[in-house]
Every structure is written in C-alpha cells, then in structure tokens.
Write a protein that holds these residues in place. Structure first.
Motif, PDB file in Angstrom:
ATOM      1  N   GLN A   1     -15.269   6.340  -4.909  1.00 49.04           N
ATOM      2  CA  GLN A   1     -15.160   4.804  -4.988  1.00 49.04           C
ATOM      3  C   GLN A   1     -14.229   3.989  -5.726  1.00 49.04           C
ATOM      4  O   GLN A   1     -13.745   4.373  -6.830  1.00 49.04           O
ATOM      5  N   LEU A   2     -13.658   3.277  -4.882  1.00 51.50           N
ATOM      6  CA  LEU A   2     -12.622   2.568  -5.559  1.00 51.50           C
ATOM      7  C   LEU A   2     -12.790   1.597  -6.665  1.00 51.50           C
ATOM      8  O   LEU A   2     -14.177   0.943  -6.553  1.00 51.50           O
ATOM      9  N   ALA A   3     -11.806   1.493  -7.586  1.00 53.27           N
ATOM     10  CA  ALA A   3     -12.251   0.831  -8.735  1.00 53.27           C
ATOM     11  C   ALA A   3     -12.052  -0.696  -8.309  1.00 53.27           C
ATOM     12  O   ALA A   3     -11.207  -1.004  -7.392  1.00 53.27           O
ATOM     13  N   GLU A   4     -12.448  -1.858  -9.031  1.00 54.87           N
ATOM     14  CA  GLU A   4     -12.378  -3.134  -8.737  1.00 54.87           C
ATOM     15  C   GLU A   4     -11.825  -3.814 -10.195  1.00 54.87           C
ATOM     16  O   GLU A   4     -12.653  -3.599 -11.226  1.00 54.87           O
ATOM     17  N   PRO A   5     -10.679  -4.617 -10.100  1.00 55.85           N
ATOM     18  CA  PRO A   5      -9.870  -4.632  -9.008  1.00 55.85           C
ATOM     19  C   PRO A   5      -8.919  -3.206  -9.159  1.00 55.85           C
ATOM     20  O   PRO A   5      -8.910  -2.437 -10.118  1.00 55.85           O
ATOM     21  N   GLY A   6      -8.613  -2.939  -7.980  1.00 50.84           N
ATOM     22  CA  GLY A   6      -7.897  -1.626  -7.894  1.00 50.84           C
ATOM     23  C   GLY A   6      -6.616  -1.569  -7.256  1.00 50.84           C
ATOM     24  O   GLY A   6      -6.291  -2.695  -6.604  1.00 50.84           O
ATOM     25  N   GLN A   7      -5.648  -0.709  -7.097  1.00 49.41           N
ATOM     26  CA  GLN A   7      -4.231  -0.617  -6.452  1.00 49.41           C
ATOM     27  C   GLN A   7      -4.341   0.765  -5.668  1.00 49.41           C
ATOM     28  O   GLN A   7      -4.761   1.914  -6.360  1.00 49.41           O
ATOM     29  N   VAL A   8      -3.670   0.769  -4.791  1.00 50.79           N
ATOM     30  CA  VAL A   8      -3.297   2.020  -3.813  1.00 50.79           C
ATOM     31  C   VAL A   8      -1.987   2.096  -3.765  1.00 50.79           C
ATOM     32  O   VAL A   8      -1.171   1.016  -3.353  1.00 50.79           O
ATOM     33  N   ARG A   9      -1.233   3.250  -4.143  1.00 51.68           N
ATOM     34  CA  ARG A   9       0.193   3.415  -3.967  1.00 51.68           C
ATOM     35  C   ARG A   9       0.445   4.687  -3.121  1.00 51.68           C
ATOM     36  O   ARG A   9      -0.053   5.600  -3.347  1.00 51.68           O
ATOM     37  N   ILE A  10       1.218   4.268  -1.905  1.00 48.71           N
ATOM     38  CA  ILE A  10       1.455   5.380  -1.210  1.00 48.71           C
ATOM     39  C   ILE A  10       3.099   5.579  -1.205  1.00 48.71           C
ATOM     40  O   ILE A  10       3.910   4.678  -1.237  1.00 48.71           O
ATOM     41  N   LYS A  11       3.452   7.108  -1.526  1.00 43.19           N
ATOM     42  CA  LYS A  11       4.713   7.338  -1.504  1.00 43.19           C
ATOM     43  C   LYS A  11       5.080   8.049  -0.356  1.00 43.19           C
ATOM     44  O   LYS A  11       4.436   8.991   0.154  1.00 43.19           O
ATOM     45  N   GLN A  12       6.284   7.754   0.204  1.00 47.63           N
ATOM     46  CA  GLN A  12       6.856   8.177   1.371  1.00 47.63           C
ATOM     47  C   GLN A  12       8.260   8.298   1.244  1.00 47.63           C
ATOM     48  O   GLN A  12       8.925   7.234   1.242  1.00 47.63           O
ATOM     49  N   SER A  13       8.994   9.560   1.394  1.00 50.82           N
ATOM     50  CA  SER A  13      10.641   9.787   1.367  1.00 50.82           C
ATOM     51  C   SER A  13      11.080   8.911   0.483  1.00 50.82           C
ATOM     52  O   SER A  13      12.122   7.859   0.760  1.00 50.82           O
ATOM     53  N   GLY A  14      10.628   8.770  -0.953  1.00 46.14           N
ATOM     54  CA  GLY A  14      11.275   7.993  -1.861  1.00 46.14           C
ATOM     55  C   GLY A  14      10.992   6.712  -1.910  1.00 46.14           C
ATOM     56  O   GLY A  14      11.456   5.947  -2.814  1.00 46.14           O
ATOM     57  N   GLN A  15      10.049   6.113  -0.943  1.00 42.77           N
ATOM     58  CA  GLN A  15       9.752   4.739  -1.065  1.00 42.77           C
ATOM     59  C   GLN A  15       8.251   4.685  -1.538  1.00 42.77           C
ATOM     60  O   GLN A  15       7.663   5.831  -1.404  1.00 42.77           O
ATOM     61  N   GLU A  16       7.727   3.407  -2.276  1.00 43.46           N
ATOM     62  CA  GLU A  16       6.538   3.296  -2.678  1.00 43.46           C
ATOM     63  C   GLU A  16       5.976   2.151  -1.967  1.00 43.46           C
ATOM     64  O   GLU A  16       6.637   0.951  -2.318  1.00 43.46           O
TER      65      GLU A  16
END
Length: 93
Positions: free
Chosen positions: A45-60
């Motif tokens: 379950q996602l925390a509130e407030p929350g943040q999702v970070r996606i890391k792809q080929s050196g970018q976030e």
C-alpha cells in the motif's frame, strides 16, 4: 545485457508513465521499497503522501502520488495511484 523491469504507473484518470526501467523506488506504509529486476512478487500500500521514483538509463523520473498500491509480479511493476503528478523537484527526499 542488464535485465529491466516493465513499469506501469497508472492514476485513476490516465496512464502516467509506462516503459522499461532499471529500478523503481516507492514509499509504502511498510517503508521505502526499492525494486530491481527479479524482485519477489509483492503487493504494497502506498504511503500518503508518497513518491514514486523510476530510474531509467541514468535518468530519474519522480512522481508525487496519493493513495493506491504497488504490485510486483514476474512480468513487472504496476503502481495504481488515486492521484499522481510529476514531482515539483526531481531530487530524492
């Protein structure tokens, strides 16, 4: 060649982000969780407030999320958020 995760970030209104990523980090009610390719299946379950970070080929890519769940399966990661918007700052909290 490094394995990647297939990530789907979906809000109630729309699909926000979709693609292959090296890693995803999300804050759940159990704490911050980092998911790499090959991670064991889980539902959080996602925390509130929350943040999702996606890391792809050196970018976030960072998104502020409210409510919802994170699901990890053999085919990838799905984040279902009640609301989601690009984070005001890409810097990690």
């Amino acid at each position: 060649m490094a394995r990647q995760l297939h990530v789907e970030l979906v809000a109630v209104e729309e699909k926000v982000w979709s693609g292959d990523a090296d890693m995803i980090v999300a804050r759940t009610t159990e704490g911050e969780l980092g998911v790499l390719p090959g991670h064991a299946p889980l539902l959080g379950q996602l925390a509130e407030p929350g943040q999702v970070r996606i890391k792809q080929s050196g970018q976030e890519f960072a998104f502020d999320v409210s409510g919802g769940f994170l699901s990890v399966t053999a085919t990838g990661v799905t984040v279902l958020a009640e609301s989601c918007a690009p984070a005001s700052s890409a810097a990690a909290h």
